[in-house]
Design a protein around this motif. Structure first.
Motif: not given
Length: 155
Positions: A12-18, A32-44, A68-75
Motif C-alpha cells: 500500500v505505501p508504495r502504491v500510494a507513492e506511485l 512529502e510523497i513518502a511521508a503522505e504514503a504512510q497515512d492510514p487512509v491508504y490502508l483503509e 507499477g500499479t493499476y486498478q480494474i473494476t468490473i461493472l
C-alpha cells in the motif's frame, strides 16, 4: 522480467507513492510523497477495494520491487443486452522505470484479466493534461470515443 500480481497490504505505501508521483500536476517533493504514503487512509482504501469482488488492485514487480500499479473494476450493467464493462484506473509506473515497456505489460495484463472475466467493453480515463498517455493508450487500441465528466462531492 515484470511480474504482475494482486496488490497486498504491505504494498500500500508504495502504491500510494506511485499514484502521487504520477499526478498530472506535481506539487510535492519526493519526501512529502513518502511521508503522505504512510497515512492510514491508504490502508483503509485498500481494505475497501480488497473487500469488493468487482475491484482488483494490481502491482507490477521488477526484481522484487513494485514499479507499477493499476486498478480494474468490473461493472455489470443493463446497457447493450447486459454487456459487462470494466474500468481501468490509477495506471502508474515509477518515474525511474518509465520507457521500459512496463505500462504496455500492465495494459496487456488488464486486457487479459478483463477477457477472463467476460468483459465486453474496457474503459479508462486519462487526464487531459497527459497527451503522451493518450498516444500510448491509442497505440494499444483504445479509442477516444467519449467526453468524460466528474463532480467532486464532499465526504
Amino acid at each position: 522480467m515484470i511480474r504482475m500480481r494482486p496488490a497486498q497490504r504491505e504494498d500500500v505505501p508504495r502504491v500510494a507513492e506511485l499514484i502521487m508521483h504520477g499526478a498530472s500536476v506535481q506539487k510535492r517533493t519526493p519526501d512529502e510523497i513518502a511521508a503522505e504514503a504512510q497515512d492510514p487512509v491508504y490502508l483503509e482504501a485498500f481494505e475497501t477495494i480488497a473487500a469488493n469482488p468487482y475491484n482488483t488492485l494490481f502491482v507490477a514487480e521488477l526484481e522484487g520491487k513494485v514499479v507499477g500499479t493499476y486498478q480494474i473494476t468490473i461493472l455489470p450493467g443493463m446497457a447493450e443486452r447486459g454487456r459487462i464493462r470494466a474500468k481501468i484506473e490509477s495506471v502508474h509506473v515509477a518515474p525511474e522505470t518509465r520507457g521500459r515497456g512496463i505500462g504496455a505489460i500492465m495494459m496487456r495484463h488488464a486486457i487479459g484479466f478483463a477477457a477472463e472475466k467476460g468483459v465486453g467493453l474496457l474503459e479508462l480515463t486519462s487526464h487531459k493534461a497527459r497527451p503522451d498517455a493518450h498516444r500510448f493508450y491509442n497505440s494499444l487500441g483504445f479509442v477516444q470515443s467519449h467526453e468524460g465528466f466528474k463532480m467532486a462531492l464532499s465526504p
